[in-house]
Design an enzyme around this catalytic site. Structure first.
Site, short mmCIF file in Angstrom:
data_model
loop_
_atom_site.label_atom_id
_atom_site.label_comp_id
_atom_site.label_asym_id
_atom_site.label_seq_id
_atom_site.Cartn_x
_atom_site.Cartn_y
_atom_site.Cartn_z
N ARG A 79 -26.40 -1.95 -22.23
CA ARG A 79 -26.44 -2.41 -20.84
C ARG A 79 -25.96 -1.31 -19.91
O ARG A 79 -25.36 -0.33 -20.33
CB ARG A 79 -25.55 -3.65 -20.66
CG ARG A 79 -24.09 -3.38 -20.95
CD ARG A 79 -23.18 -4.45 -20.39
NE ARG A 79 -21.80 -4.27 -20.83
CZ ARG A 79 -20.95 -3.40 -20.32
NH1 ARG A 79 -21.33 -2.57 -19.36
NH2 ARG A 79 -19.70 -3.31 -20.78
N GLY A 80 -26.19 -1.50 -18.61
CA GLY A 80 -25.59 -0.62 -17.62
C GLY A 80 -24.14 -1.01 -17.39
O GLY A 80 -23.64 -1.97 -17.96
N PHE A 85 -14.10 -6.44 -20.29
CA PHE A 85 -13.50 -7.35 -21.28
C PHE A 85 -14.14 -8.72 -21.16
O PHE A 85 -14.41 -9.21 -20.06
CB PHE A 85 -11.99 -7.49 -21.04
CG PHE A 85 -11.35 -8.58 -21.86
CD1 PHE A 85 -11.10 -8.39 -23.21
CD2 PHE A 85 -11.04 -9.81 -21.30
CE1 PHE A 85 -10.54 -9.41 -23.98
CE2 PHE A 85 -10.48 -10.83 -22.05
CZ PHE A 85 -10.24 -10.62 -23.40
N ALA A 147 -17.75 -9.59 -13.16
CA ALA A 147 -18.36 -8.33 -13.59
C ALA A 147 -19.86 -8.52 -13.85
O ALA A 147 -20.30 -9.61 -14.23
CB ALA A 147 -17.67 -7.82 -14.86
N ILE A 148 -20.60 -7.43 -13.65
CA ILE A 148 -22.04 -7.43 -13.90
C ILE A 148 -22.41 -6.21 -14.73
O ILE A 148 -21.96 -5.10 -14.44
CB ILE A 148 -22.83 -7.41 -12.57
CG1 ILE A 148 -22.63 -8.72 -11.81
CG2 ILE A 148 -24.32 -7.18 -12.83
CD1 ILE A 148 -23.27 -8.73 -10.42
N LEU A 161 -23.73 -11.45 -16.40
CA LEU A 161 -22.51 -11.52 -15.59
C LEU A 161 -21.40 -12.26 -16.33
O LEU A 161 -21.66 -13.06 -17.23
CB LEU A 161 -22.79 -12.21 -14.25
CG LEU A 161 -23.23 -13.68 -14.24
CD1 LEU A 161 -22.04 -14.64 -14.34
CD2 LEU A 161 -24.01 -13.99 -12.97
N CYS A 178 -14.44 -1.61 -15.65
CA CYS A 178 -15.68 -1.13 -15.02
C CYS A 178 -15.53 0.29 -14.48
O CYS A 178 -16.29 0.72 -13.60
CB CYS A 178 -16.15 -2.08 -13.93
SG CYS A 178 -16.47 -3.74 -14.57
#
Length: 228
Positions: A79-80, A85, A147-148, A161, A178
């Site tokens: 993933r990007g 966590f 978070a994404i 997400l 991140c």
């Protein structure tokens, strides 16, 4: 006249990260082949740290052996995004949807994921917003609540997400979340004065927010969805 679009929702409970990854990979393959409709996985993970494809290991602040002693896993993903966590009391959505079918580009897709979490926070009187340039995810002031990290392959999405309902925030002290230093991580429990309902209710509210943002009018619920 607006076209009615369906979304199949798999409520998976708590599932190991690698098992969820295998399910996603199979669903992505099936979605590319038009064998299944757009699908949304709703779940939680046991304590797990994941790194994105940029492999920013320097943002893990303790040895991997220490993570194992804590009962946490570490996984590298495609993933990007940076390190994050996942754990109990966090609502995770993994959409397996065709961006081409709904006419969205990658940037608009991420923006709608942000709006999904912003809308959920607003239900509890919490004013959240998207991050500044270089700050992915959703924030309450200087504190990150969601978070994404996404992957898009031939127009089909995976990963997604993670929204903090009430996780143990101490887990975030072992990473630079991140990749953004000097910023705190927060949770819905920490930011609202309201009494939170059962977590299952919050998960379903997040799913409803997602459906509204992406224009799905028909939800097909599947309990404990698994591929045999």
């Amino acid at each position: 006249m607006r076209v009615s679009r369906s979304l199949e929702v798999w409520k998976m409970g708590t599932i190991n990260y690698l098992d969820a990854l295998r399910v996603q990979e199979q669903l992505v393959s099936n979605r590319k082949a038009h064998k299944i409709p757009d699908t949304l996985l709703s779940l939680q993970h046991p304590p797990t740290y994941t790194l994105g494809k940029r492999r920013t290991d320097h943002n893990l602040l303790i040895p991997e052996s220490d993570l194992k002693k804590m009962g946490a896993e570490l996984h590298y993903t495609q993933r990007g995004g940076d390190i994050t966590f996942h754990g109990p009391h966090q609502a995770i959505l993994y959409p397996i949807i065709s961006l081409r079918d709904i006419g969205l580009g990658a940037r608009n897709y991420v923006e709608k994921l942000e709006l999904t979490m912003i809308e959920l926070a607003s239900l509890y009187g919490v004013k959240a917003c998207a991050g500044q340039a270089g700050e992915t995810g959703v924030w309450v002031g200087e504190r990150k609540i969601g978070a994404i990290g996404v992957r898009i392959s031939f127009g089909i999405t995976s990963h997604g997400l993670a929204f903090n309902i009430d996780p143990d925030l101490n887990y975030f002290k072992h990473i630079v979340p991140c990749g953004i230093a000097d910023k705190e991580v927060t949770s819905l429990r920490k930011e609202t004065d309201l009494v939170l309902p059962a977590e299952g209710v919050v998960h379903e509210q997040l799913i409803s927010c997602f459906a509204r943002q992406f224009g799905y009018s028909n939800l097909l619920w599947k309990e404990n969805g698994l591929i045999s």
